[in-house]
Design a protein around this motif. Structure first.
Motif, PDB file in Angstrom:
ATOM      1  N   PHE A   9      -6.554  -3.766  -0.016  1.00 19.90           N
ATOM      2  CA  PHE A   9      -6.934  -3.024  -1.223  1.00 19.90           C
ATOM      3  C   PHE A   9      -5.923  -3.255  -2.328  1.00 19.90           C
ATOM      4  CE2 PHE A   9      -6.517   0.836  -3.790  1.00 19.90           C
ATOM      5  CZ  PHE A   9      -7.756   0.815  -4.407  1.00 19.90           C
ATOM      6  N   CYS A  10      -4.665  -3.194  -1.993  1.00 29.10           N
ATOM      7  CA  CYS A  10      -3.621  -3.357  -3.001  1.00 29.10           C
ATOM      8  C   CYS A  10      -3.534  -4.786  -3.512  1.00 29.10           C
ATOM      9  CB  CYS A  10      -2.276  -2.918  -2.440  1.00 29.10           C
ATOM     10  SG  CYS A  10      -2.285  -1.159  -2.115  1.00 29.10           S
ATOM     11  N   THR A 107       2.153 -14.174 -12.463  1.00 31.61           N
ATOM     12  CA  THR A 107       2.618 -12.988 -13.177  1.00 31.61           C
ATOM     13  C   THR A 107       2.992 -11.980 -12.106  1.00 31.61           C
ATOM     14  OG1 THR A 107       1.106 -13.416 -15.007  1.00 31.61           O
ATOM     15  CG2 THR A 107       2.073 -11.205 -14.878  1.00 31.61           C
ATOM     16  N   SER A 108       4.243 -11.531 -12.139  1.00 31.09           N
ATOM     17  CA  SER A 108       4.711 -10.579 -11.124  1.00 31.09           C
ATOM     18  C   SER A 108       5.136  -9.282 -11.796  1.00 31.09           C
ATOM     19  CB  SER A 108       5.860 -11.179 -10.306  1.00 31.09           C
ATOM     20  OG  SER A 108       6.910 -11.621 -11.138  1.00 31.09           O
ATOM     21  N   PHE A 109       4.823  -8.188 -11.101  1.00 31.85           N
ATOM     22  CA  PHE A 109       5.136  -6.846 -11.575  1.00 31.85           C
ATOM     23  C   PHE A 109       6.087  -6.227 -10.564  1.00 31.85           C
ATOM     24  CE2 PHE A 109       0.988  -8.207 -12.935  1.00 31.85           C
ATOM     25  CZ  PHE A 109       0.987  -7.916 -14.296  1.00 31.85           C
ATOM     26  N   SER A 142       5.664   1.742 -11.126  1.00 25.66           N
ATOM     27  CA  SER A 142       4.875   1.977  -9.917  1.00 25.66           C
ATOM     28  C   SER A 142       3.777   0.930  -9.793  1.00 25.66           C
ATOM     29  CB  SER A 142       4.258   3.377  -9.928  1.00 25.66           C
ATOM     30  OG  SER A 142       3.307   3.491 -10.962  1.00 25.66           O
ATOM     31  N   LEU A 143       3.261   0.826  -8.574  1.00 23.08           N
ATOM     32  CA  LEU A 143       2.134  -0.055  -8.266  1.00 23.08           C
ATOM     33  C   LEU A 143       1.029   0.799  -7.649  1.00 23.08           C
ATOM     34  CD1 LEU A 143       4.162  -3.009  -6.700  1.00 23.08           C
ATOM     35  CD2 LEU A 143       3.224  -2.872  -9.015  1.00 23.08           C
ATOM     36  N   ALA A 144      -0.058   0.166  -7.255  1.00 23.40           N
ATOM     37  CA  ALA A 144      -1.202   0.900  -6.715  1.00 23.40           C
ATOM     38  C   ALA A 144      -0.902   1.575  -5.383  1.00 23.40           C
ATOM     39  CB  ALA A 144      -2.405  -0.037  -6.563  1.00 23.40           C
ATOM     40  N   GLY A 148       4.462  -0.465  -2.197  1.00 25.78           N
ATOM     41  CA  GLY A 148       4.496  -1.771  -2.850  1.00 25.78           C
ATOM     42  C   GLY A 148       5.783  -1.950  -3.638  1.00 25.78           C
ATOM     43  N   GLN A 149       6.384  -3.111  -3.501  1.00 23.73           N
ATOM     44  CA  GLN A 149       7.621  -3.430  -4.217  1.00 23.73           C
ATOM     45  C   GLN A 149       7.339  -4.309  -5.441  1.00 23.73           C
ATOM     46  OE1 GLN A 149      10.721  -2.114  -3.127  1.00 23.73           O
ATOM     47  NE2 GLN A 149       9.185  -0.943  -1.998  1.00 23.73           N
ATOM     48  N   THR A 150       6.417  -5.238  -5.265  1.00 20.31           N
ATOM     49  CA  THR A 150       6.051  -6.191  -6.317  1.00 20.31           C
ATOM     50  C   THR A 150       4.578  -6.528  -6.137  1.00 20.31           C
ATOM     51  OG1 THR A 150       8.278  -7.153  -6.346  1.00 20.31           O
ATOM     52  CG2 THR A 150       6.524  -8.539  -7.219  1.00 20.31           C
TER      53      THR A 150
END
Length: 162
Positions: A9-10, A107-109, A142-144, A148-150
């Motif tokens: 899902f993530c 593209t990394s978050f 934050s992430l979904a 999650g780290q990235t």
């Protein structure tokens, strides 16, 4: 939600951003081929979005979540998580005959960009041959998913066949 379903899902949470990009000059989303490895079919059916879409010779990969994996220092666990994420990416790309070397853009978050950057640079260099892809790294709070780290999304271009 079990860990596998949560991970899938993530991995797909950035699908919405793929929509605009998928309207590329070489095709439309309606003409696209969803890339869905067999173990991800139930996620595609339940959540209504693909791990990736192949539009013409371009593959738009939804955001994939990096988590901490294994034991050791934060950096070791983060490196393990990056490797696991890239392994999952290889499965998706294999559906279209692509490899990590076909990645043209990332593209990394990052939830902790200063702490994570050296590790992701090192692991990515180990996994991908030259030339380096285009890359944008963004810090976020934050992430979904809470663990999650990235999150990383990819654009992949296949060589056009004559």
């Amino acid at each position: 939600m079990n860990a596998f379903i949560r991970r899938i899902f993530c991995c797909l949470t950035l699908y919405a951003s793929v929509g605009a990009a998928a309207l590329a000059e070489d095709g439309s989303r309606q003409d696209a081929t969803p890339l869905i490895p067999p173990k991800w079919q139930s996620i595609y059916d339940a959540w209504g979005f693909a791990p990736a879409l192949k539009v013409g010779n371009t593959i738009h990969v939804s955001g994939m979540i990096v988590r901490l994996v294994g034991e050791g220092t934060y950096e070791q666990r983060y490196a393990n998580g990056i490797r696991e994420t890239f392994k999952d990416l290889e499965q998706i790309l294999a559906e279209a005959g692509a490899t990590l070397d076909d990645i043209v853009e990332m593209t990394s978050f990052h939830t902790d960009l200063p702490r994570q950057m050296e590790t992701i640079l090192s692991v990515r260099r180990d996994l991908m041959a030259l030339p380096h892809p285009a890359w944008t790294a963004v810090g976020t709070n934050s992430l979904a998913t809470p663990d999650g780290q990235t999150e990383i999304k990819f654009t992949v271009v296949l060589e056009k066949k004559p």
